[in-house]
Design a protein around this motif. Structure first.
Motif, PDB file in Angstrom:
ATOM      1  N   SER A   1      49.147  77.346   2.943  1.00 36.42           N
ATOM      2  CA  SER A   1      50.210  78.153   2.335  1.00 36.42           C
ATOM      3  C   SER A   1      51.393  78.341   3.276  1.00 36.42           C
ATOM      4  CB  SER A   1      49.665  79.525   1.936  1.00 36.42           C
ATOM      5  OG  SER A   1      49.454  80.360   3.069  1.00 36.42           O
ATOM      6  N   MET A   2      51.193  78.036   4.570  1.00 37.38           N
ATOM      7  CA  MET A   2      52.232  78.282   5.567  1.00 37.38           C
ATOM      8  C   MET A   2      52.920  77.020   6.067  1.00 37.38           C
ATOM      9  SD  MET A   2      52.303  81.548   5.895  1.00 37.38           S
ATOM     10  CE  MET A   2      53.263  81.741   7.407  1.00 37.38           C
ATOM     11  N   LYS A   3      52.567  75.848   5.561  1.00 43.04           N
ATOM     12  CA  LYS A   3      53.088  74.622   6.172  1.00 43.04           C
ATOM     13  C   LYS A   3      54.493  74.262   5.709  1.00 43.04           C
ATOM     14  CE  LYS A   3      50.998  71.157   3.104  1.00 43.04           C
ATOM     15  NZ  LYS A   3      50.071  70.008   3.063  1.00 43.04           N
ATOM     16  N   PHE A   4      54.900  74.696   4.515  1.00 47.50           N
ATOM     17  CA  PHE A   4      56.241  74.445   4.003  1.00 47.50           C
ATOM     18  C   PHE A   4      56.591  72.952   4.110  1.00 47.50           C
ATOM     19  CE2 PHE A   4      56.221  78.894   5.628  1.00 47.50           C
ATOM     20  CZ  PHE A   4      56.175  79.503   4.381  1.00 47.50           C
ATOM     21  N   MET A   5      57.699  72.601   4.775  1.00 48.46           N
ATOM     22  CA  MET A   5      58.146  71.207   4.839  1.00 48.46           C
ATOM     23  C   MET A   5      57.765  70.536   6.165  1.00 48.46           C
ATOM     24  SD  MET A   5      59.495  70.743   1.915  1.00 48.46           S
ATOM     25  CE  MET A   5      60.384  69.198   2.133  1.00 48.46           C
ATOM     26  N   LEU A   6      56.901  71.155   6.932  1.00 44.04           N
ATOM     27  CA  LEU A   6      56.547  70.605   8.234  1.00 44.04           C
ATOM     28  C   LEU A   6      55.582  69.429   8.095  1.00 44.04           C
ATOM     29  CD1 LEU A   6      56.126  73.937  10.185  1.00 44.04           C
ATOM     30  CD2 LEU A   6      58.003  72.312  10.387  1.00 44.04           C
ATOM     31  N   ARG A   7      55.573  68.593   9.133  1.00 45.60           N
ATOM     32  CA  ARG A   7      54.720  67.399   9.126  1.00 45.60           C
ATOM     33  C   ARG A   7      53.328  67.757   9.642  1.00 45.60           C
ATOM     34  NH1 ARG A   7      58.857  64.050  12.673  1.00 45.60           N
ATOM     35  NH2 ARG A   7      58.873  66.137  13.586  1.00 45.60           N
TER      36      ARG A   7
ATOM     37  N   THR B   1      40.702  70.868  10.492  1.00 42.32           N
ATOM     38  CA  THR B   1      41.573  70.013  11.286  1.00 42.32           C
ATOM     39  C   THR B   1      43.027  70.174  10.846  1.00 42.32           C
ATOM     40  OG1 THR B   1      41.274  68.124   9.803  1.00 42.32           O
ATOM     41  CG2 THR B   1      39.789  68.287  11.697  1.00 42.32           C
ATOM     42  N   VAL B   2      43.920  70.051  11.825  1.00 43.03           N
ATOM     43  CA  VAL B   2      45.357  70.055  11.563  1.00 43.03           C
ATOM     44  C   VAL B   2      45.921  68.795  12.212  1.00 43.03           C
ATOM     45  CG1 VAL B   2      47.533  71.307  11.781  1.00 43.03           C
ATOM     46  CG2 VAL B   2      45.378  72.580  11.627  1.00 43.03           C
ATOM     47  N   SER B   3      46.436  67.883  11.399  1.00 43.31           N
ATOM     48  CA  SER B   3      47.014  66.644  11.905  1.00 43.31           C
ATOM     49  C   SER B   3      48.511  66.622  11.592  1.00 43.31           C
ATOM     50  CB  SER B   3      46.321  65.431  11.298  1.00 43.31           C
ATOM     51  OG  SER B   3      46.393  65.467   9.884  1.00 43.31           O
ATOM     52  N   GLY B   4      49.205  65.627  12.162  1.00 47.53           N
ATOM     53  CA  GLY B   4      50.638  65.511  11.937  1.00 47.53           C
ATOM     54  C   GLY B   4      51.439  65.822  13.186  1.00 47.53           C
ATOM     55  N   GLU B   5      52.657  65.314  13.240  1.00 48.83           N
ATOM     56  CA  GLU B   5      53.478  65.424  14.441  1.00 48.83           C
ATOM     57  C   GLU B   5      53.796  66.859  14.832  1.00 48.83           C
ATOM     58  OE1 GLU B   5      56.938  62.888  14.514  1.00 48.83           O
ATOM     59  OE2 GLU B   5      56.000  61.517  13.084  1.00 48.83           O
ATOM     60  N   ASP B   6      53.881  67.756  13.859  1.00 45.71           N
ATOM     61  CA  ASP B   6      54.303  69.135  14.145  1.00 45.71           C
ATOM     62  C   ASP B   6      53.132  70.085  14.381  1.00 45.71           C
ATOM     63  OD1 ASP B   6      56.985  68.404  13.779  1.00 45.71           O
ATOM     64  OD2 ASP B   6      56.876  68.785  11.612  1.00 45.71           O
ATOM     65  N   ARG B   7      51.895  69.544  14.445  1.00 42.65           N
ATOM     66  CA  ARG B   7      50.716  70.410  14.400  1.00 42.65           C
ATOM     67  C   ARG B   7      50.697  71.466  15.506  1.00 42.65           C
ATOM     68  NH1 ARG B   7      49.512  65.669  16.607  1.00 42.65           N
ATOM     69  NH2 ARG B   7      48.262  65.622  18.533  1.00 42.65           N
ATOM     70  N   LEU B   8      50.966  71.083  16.756  1.00 45.02           N
ATOM     71  CA  LEU B   8      50.838  72.041  17.851  1.00 45.02           C
ATOM     72  C   LEU B   8      52.001  73.024  17.885  1.00 45.02           C
ATOM     73  CD1 LEU B   8      49.383  69.803  20.712  1.00 45.02           C
ATOM     74  CD2 LEU B   8      48.177  71.436  19.252  1.00 45.02           C
ATOM     75  N   SER B   9      53.207  72.549  17.682  1.00 44.23           N
ATOM     76  CA  SER B   9      54.349  73.476  17.669  1.00 44.23           C
ATOM     77  C   SER B   9      54.230  74.453  16.506  1.00 44.23           C
ATOM     78  CB  SER B   9      55.662  72.700  17.596  1.00 44.23           C
ATOM     79  OG  SER B   9      55.717  71.890  16.424  1.00 44.23           O
ATOM     80  N   TRP B  10      53.695  73.971  15.373  1.00 48.49           N
ATOM     81  CA  TRP B  10      53.506  74.838  14.209  1.00 48.49           C
ATOM     82  C   TRP B  10      52.427  75.890  14.471  1.00 48.49           C
ATOM     83  CZ3 TRP B  10      49.374  74.340  10.319  1.00 48.49           C
ATOM     84  CH2 TRP B  10      49.585  75.130   9.188  1.00 48.49           C
ATOM     85  N   LEU B  11      51.281  75.465  14.984  1.00 54.00           N
ATOM     86  CA  LEU B  11      50.230  76.429  15.322  1.00 54.00           C
ATOM     87  C   LEU B  11      50.704  77.421  16.361  1.00 54.00           C
ATOM     88  CD1 LEU B  11      47.120  74.065  15.390  1.00 54.00           C
ATOM     89  CD2 LEU B  11      47.531  75.917  13.757  1.00 54.00           C
ATOM     90  N   ASN B  12      51.584  76.979  17.245  1.00 53.90           N
ATOM     91  CA  ASN B  12      52.133  77.865  18.262  1.00 53.90           C
ATOM     92  C   ASN B  12      52.931  79.004  17.635  1.00 53.90           C
ATOM     93  OD1 ASN B  12      52.427  77.945  21.341  1.00 53.90           O
ATOM     94  ND2 ASN B  12      54.539  78.281  20.654  1.00 53.90           N
TER      95      ASN B  12
END
Length: 365
Positions: free
Chosen positions: A122-128, A53-64
């Motif tokens: 390892s790729m999430k950095f400072m994203l929510r 699972t990937v949760s958080g406000e930035d999840r879809l833009s980040w996966l994109n």
């Protein structure tokens, strides 16, 4: 190590091997189970699958930004498929994605879940975003038809074989005769602690992984770890159809995707094989596919289909004549193999092409 399904305790259950280990290959009558599954009157235990699972406000833009698919505007309950690629455009992960409005659910092969979760972290950095491997808590079950008793469970609906927005078919662009239309597919996310009770509440009998695999092969549906190897690119498997958005923004591997699609040809192609059934045996996956004495590819998946008999998917060299009679060899046993095009030898070089590629007529003879 795979998680053992409680359904393996059911009468007649024989455990599967390979990617489906931990679930039943069949429950005593594989062909009867397959017929029931094809009619939408049975369920398949897919609890060997992994769930991230990937949760958080930035999840879809980040996966994109990471994947081949356009998922920024994925609506709650909407299903899609995405690939994570290497710099060279080779397939590293193939994930079914479903968003519920709070988290994105990624259904993958069981062995992939820990690797995928680690890489995403390892790729999430400072994203929510927050990533969790929840395979120990969530199981998956599959069916050809919606299960009326399971309306409270999240369900991923396979987009195959429809050509998604930004996708492209490497057979024929708008092809109502594609055999994948004969196999709608739904994968339900069910809490593991209530998995057996949910199966019982469905009122449906069980079909083993052998049944599900036979229907998948007949639908020409690629599977990670079966049709793929460390050199696979999406074009070879017709995955541009459902898992790639050709006009989305930059992501790792995009250069290869665009170059092969617009200017080149994939070096290999997926093919469906109708095998000679006179031996009453099946060749093993990874068996060489030969044209005369020359090895031109490998069998990737094989099954006994309840209507067509022995069938297989294989990856062969693009240059192989699509009309040629092939032979599969397994420990000295030879199986005549009639080709049916999945990916055209002319796939690629799509610049300026107004329509899709032509496919030879499908025959069940």
């Amino acid at each position: 190590m795979s998680i053992k399904s409680p359904l393996l305790a059911r009468p007649g259950a024989v455990e599967a091997s390979g990617a489906d280990a931990g679930t039943a290959a069949h429950y005593g009558d594989p062909l009867r189970e397959q017929r029931a599954l094809a009619r939408g009157e049975a369920l398949t235990d897919l609890s060997s699958r992994g769930v991230v699972t990937v949760s958080g406000e930035d999840r879809l833009s980040w996966l994109n930004t990471l994947s081949s698919q356009q998922v920024t505007n994925l609506r709650p309950g909407e299903s899609s498929e995405l690939l994570l690629l290497s710099i060279q455009g080779r397939i590293e992960h193939d994930a079914r994605i479903l968003d519920d409005g709070e988290r994105a659910w990624l259904i993958v092969e069981g062995a992939e879940a820990p690797q995928l979760a680690d890489w995403l972290n390892s790729m999430k950095f400072m994203l929510r975003v927050e990533i969790q491997d929840v395979t120990a808590d969530w199981a998956v079950a599959g069916s050809v038809a919606p299960v009326p008793a399971w309306t409270d469970f999240a369900v991923w609906t396979d987009p195959w074989p429809r050509v998604g927005p930004g996708g492209h078919a490497y057979t024929e662009t708008a092809d109502p005769a594609h055999p994948g239309h004969e196999r709608p597919w739904y994968e339900y996310l069910i809490p593991r602690e209530g998995f057996e009770a949910a199966v019982d509440a469905s009122g449906l009998p069980l079909a083993g992984s052998m049944a599900a695999e036979a229907l998948r092969i007949a639908a020409w549906r690629p599977r990670l770890g079966a049709e793929t190897d460390d050199k696979s690119i999406p074009h070879e498997l017709d995955l541009i159809r459902t898992a790639v958005h050709l006009s989305k923004g930059c992501y790792k591997g995009q250069e290869t995707i665009a170059r092969v699609h617009n200017l080149g040809h994939p070096p290999r192609r997926l093919v469906f094989l109708q095998l000679d059934g006179s031996q009453h045996t099946l060749p093993a996956a990874e068996s060489p596919v030969k044209l005369g004495e020359r090895v031109v590819g490998r069998v990737t998946s094989v099954a006994q289909h309840y209507e067509m008999g022995p069938v297989a998917l294989a990856v062969v060299k693009r240059s192989v004549d699509p009309e040629a009679q092939l032979v599969v060899e397994d420990e000295g046993e030879l199986y005549a193999a009639a080709q049916e095009l999945v990916v055209s030898p002319n796939a690629g070089q799509a610049v300026g092409r107004p329509t899709g590629l032509l496919r030879t007529p499908r025959s069940r003879a």
